[in-house]
Design a protein around this motif. Sequence first.
Motif, mmCIF file in Angstrom:
data_model
loop_
_atom_site.group_PDB
_atom_site.id
_atom_site.type_symbol
_atom_site.label_atom_id
_atom_site.label_comp_id
_atom_site.label_asym_id
_atom_site.label_seq_id
_atom_site.Cartn_x
_atom_site.Cartn_y
_atom_site.Cartn_z
ATOM 1 N N LYS A 11 11.369 2.613 2.216
ATOM 2 C CA LYS A 11 11.662 1.184 2.209
ATOM 3 C C LYS A 11 10.442 0.437 1.701
ATOM 4 C CE LYS A 11 15.099 1.071 5.918
ATOM 5 N NZ LYS A 11 15.429 0.504 7.256
ATOM 6 N N CYS A 12 10.707 -0.614 0.948
ATOM 7 C CA CYS A 12 9.632 -1.406 0.368
ATOM 8 C C CYS A 12 9.136 -2.430 1.385
ATOM 9 C CB CYS A 12 10.131 -2.118 -0.888
ATOM 10 S SG CYS A 12 8.904 -3.162 -1.676
ATOM 11 N N ALA A 13 7.816 -2.529 1.514
ATOM 12 C CA ALA A 13 7.224 -3.530 2.398
ATOM 13 C C ALA A 13 7.005 -4.856 1.684
ATOM 14 C CB ALA A 13 5.894 -3.012 2.941
ATOM 15 N N CYS A 14 7.487 -4.965 0.440
ATOM 16 C CA CYS A 14 7.157 -6.116 -0.402
ATOM 17 C C CYS A 14 7.653 -7.445 0.156
ATOM 18 C CB CYS A 14 7.686 -5.911 -1.821
ATOM 19 S SG CYS A 14 9.440 -5.501 -1.904
ATOM 20 N N VAL A 15 8.783 -7.446 0.884
ATOM 21 C CA VAL A 15 9.290 -8.702 1.446
ATOM 22 C C VAL A 15 9.163 -8.716 2.966
ATOM 23 C CG1 VAL A 15 10.826 -9.307 -0.445
ATOM 24 C CG2 VAL A 15 11.644 -7.776 1.335
ATOM 25 N N GLY A 16 8.203 -7.960 3.489
ATOM 26 C CA GLY A 16 7.960 -7.953 4.917
ATOM 27 C C GLY A 16 8.395 -6.655 5.570
ATOM 28 N N GLY A 17 8.055 -6.514 6.843
ATOM 29 C CA GLY A 17 8.300 -5.259 7.537
ATOM 30 C C GLY A 17 9.702 -5.045 8.037
ATOM 31 N N LEU A 68 6.120 -13.901 3.521
ATOM 32 C CA LEU A 68 7.070 -13.011 4.191
ATOM 33 C C LEU A 68 6.349 -11.859 4.887
ATOM 34 C CD1 LEU A 68 9.879 -12.866 1.471
ATOM 35 C CD2 LEU A 68 9.940 -14.100 3.646
ATOM 36 N N LYS A 69 5.338 -11.328 4.238
ATOM 37 C CA LYS A 69 4.559 -10.251 4.853
ATOM 38 C C LYS A 69 3.810 -10.758 6.086
ATOM 39 C CE LYS A 69 3.681 -7.812 0.451
ATOM 40 N NZ LYS A 69 4.333 -8.709 -0.513
ATOM 41 N N LEU A 70 3.314 -11.987 6.006
ATOM 42 C CA LEU A 70 2.503 -12.544 7.089
ATOM 43 C C LEU A 70 3.326 -12.945 8.313
ATOM 44 C CD1 LEU A 70 0.027 -14.678 4.961
ATOM 45 C CD2 LEU A 70 -0.547 -12.681 6.355
ATOM 46 N N GLN A 71 4.645 -12.947 8.193
ATOM 47 C CA GLN A 71 5.480 -13.241 9.358
ATOM 48 C C GLN A 71 5.283 -12.193 10.450
ATOM 49 O OE1 GLN A 71 9.546 -15.329 8.367
ATOM 50 N NE2 GLN A 71 9.222 -13.686 6.894
ATOM 51 N N ASN A 72 5.033 -10.965 10.022
ATOM 52 C CA ASN A 72 4.744 -9.897 10.979
ATOM 53 C C ASN A 72 3.822 -8.901 10.286
ATOM 54 O OD1 ASN A 72 4.744 -7.675 12.780
ATOM 55 N ND2 ASN A 72 6.736 -8.273 13.584
ATOM 56 N N VAL A 73 2.530 -9.195 10.359
ATOM 57 C CA VAL A 73 1.547 -8.388 9.632
ATOM 58 C C VAL A 73 1.534 -6.949 10.123
ATOM 59 C CG1 VAL A 73 -0.892 -8.166 9.022
ATOM 60 C CG2 VAL A 73 0.123 -10.425 9.227
ATOM 61 N N ASP A 74 1.739 -6.760 11.417
ATOM 62 C CA ASP A 74 1.699 -5.408 11.960
ATOM 63 C C ASP A 74 2.821 -4.544 11.393
ATOM 64 O OD1 ASP A 74 0.488 -3.498 13.903
ATOM 65 O OD2 ASP A 74 2.491 -3.580 14.770
ATOM 66 N N LYS A 75 4.033 -5.083 11.350
ATOM 67 C CA LYS A 75 5.159 -4.327 10.795
ATOM 68 C C LYS A 75 4.952 -4.048 9.314
ATOM 69 C CE LYS A 75 9.197 -5.020 13.716
ATOM 70 N NZ LYS A 75 10.617 -5.451 13.733
ATOM 71 N N PHE A 76 4.478 -5.077 8.594
ATOM 72 C CA PHE A 76 4.227 -4.875 7.176
ATOM 73 C C PHE A 76 3.204 -3.765 6.953
ATOM 74 C CE2 PHE A 76 1.035 -5.599 3.894
ATOM 75 C CZ PHE A 76 1.799 -5.317 2.759
ATOM 76 N N SER A 77 2.080 -3.835 7.661
ATOM 77 C CA SER A 77 1.014 -2.865 7.441
ATOM 78 C C SER A 77 1.451 -1.451 7.810
ATOM 79 C CB SER A 77 -0.237 -3.260 8.229
ATOM 80 O OG SER A 77 0.021 -3.292 9.618
ATOM 81 N N THR A 78 2.336 -1.338 8.807
ATOM 82 C CA THR A 78 2.851 -0.021 9.189
ATOM 83 C C THR A 78 3.697 0.578 8.067
ATOM 84 O OG1 THR A 78 2.851 -0.639 11.531
ATOM 85 C CG2 THR A 78 4.215 1.249 10.884
ATOM 86 N N MET A 79 4.601 -0.229 7.493
ATOM 87 C CA MET A 79 5.405 0.240 6.362
ATOM 88 C C MET A 79 4.531 0.525 5.146
ATOM 89 S SD MET A 79 8.843 -2.125 6.463
ATOM 90 C CE MET A 79 9.523 -1.324 5.013
ATOM 91 N N PHE A 80 3.524 -0.297 4.952
ATOM 92 C CA PHE A 80 2.621 -0.191 3.806
ATOM 93 C C PHE A 80 1.881 1.144 3.815
ATOM 94 C CE2 PHE A 80 -1.131 -2.103 1.382
ATOM 95 C CZ PHE A 80 -0.405 -2.331 0.219
ATOM 96 N N LEU A 81 1.564 1.632 5.015
ATOM 97 C CA LEU A 81 0.839 2.895 5.151
ATOM 98 C C LEU A 81 1.648 4.089 4.659
ATOM 99 C CD1 LEU A 81 -0.808 2.411 8.658
ATOM 100 C CD2 LEU A 81 -2.025 2.687 6.487
ATOM 101 N N ASN A 82 2.956 3.905 4.521
ATOM 102 C CA ASN A 82 3.803 4.997 4.045
ATOM 103 C C ASN A 82 3.492 5.398 2.612
ATOM 104 O OD1 ASN A 82 5.442 5.673 6.280
ATOM 105 N ND2 ASN A 82 6.640 3.818 5.975
ATOM 106 N N TYR A 83 2.968 4.442 1.819
ATOM 107 C CA TYR A 83 2.809 4.764 0.400
ATOM 108 C C TYR A 83 1.543 4.237 -0.257
ATOM 109 C CZ TYR A 83 4.848 0.058 -0.067
ATOM 110 O OH TYR A 83 5.107 -1.289 0.039
ATOM 111 N N ASP A 84 0.887 3.227 0.310
ATOM 112 C CA ASP A 84 -0.275 2.676 -0.382
ATOM 113 C C ASP A 84 -1.479 3.620 -0.263
ATOM 114 O OD1 ASP A 84 -1.351 0.016 -1.688
ATOM 115 O OD2 ASP A 84 -2.895 0.720 -0.291
ATOM 116 N N LEU A 85 -2.074 3.960 -1.381
ATOM 117 C CA LEU A 85 -3.145 4.951 -1.418
ATOM 118 C C LEU A 85 -4.428 4.460 -0.742
ATOM 119 C CD1 LEU A 85 -2.627 6.233 -5.078
ATOM 120 C CD2 LEU A 85 -1.877 7.318 -2.943
#
Length: 260
Positions: free
Chosen positions: A224-230, A148-165
């Motif tokens: 919002k959680c990036a766990c199921v994609g962006g 699910l994350k790999l469907q749109n890696v860019d969107k996922f990584s953008t959301m991920f930057l909100n909280y991943d240390l």
Amino acid sequence: MTDAPAYSSPFTSSTSKAAVLYRMVLKDHICPYGLKARDLLKRKGFSVDDHLLTTRAEVDAFKAKYDVQTTPQIFIEGTRIGGHDDLRRFLGLNVPDPKATTYQPVIALFAITALMAAATSYAVYGSPVTIRAVEWFIAFSMSILAMLKLQNVDKFSTMFLNYDLLARRWVPYGRIYPFAEGLAGVLMISGALNWLSIPVALFIGTIGAVSVFKAVYIDKRELKCACVGGDSNVPLGFVSLTENLMMVSMALWMLLAPGH
């Protein structure tokens, strides 16, 4: 999408009522909301006078005549109700908010992976309830979450930057994470290359759990959680923390349990 409704009072009884429906049916496009509106009207007991707009000229002429922006359009007893969503409101039905937070994607995912694990266990061992089924459940979940994350890696990584240390300190990690999760999940399904899957799962799971715990339970941030994609509206918190703790638990189990 629908126009604003042209009615003010609710409608509760549809017995013996007639509706007029105008919907787009072009050679290269059949409006799905027109089909949904027709089905809903029939299920609610309406007789439907179904008018098909079969050319772009007919669609444009209809919109100009009634001063509307979209089709379908529903009329009941001479009053324009509006489009599909307006019809649902008119009938007292819920209209989902596409921006509302929901746990439905996560519930569906974990339900399917649990059934997949039970089915695989039954096929291999003759029983759906085994230790291996629990291991497969976690590994299947990791693999599908990664997909699910790999469907749109860019969107996922953008959301991920909100909280991943780690991603905040090293931005490329946000794009690496789903590949690492998918690799660890697939290897854990097969039971191969434990020397690789265990440290990968332990590393990303630990960082992820700490990051989520800090963002949600210490900093009290609403994200919002990036766990199921962006594109998800799943709130960050218990679900993402569970995802990461499952990876850590699976890695520790495979490291310490006999037979791994």
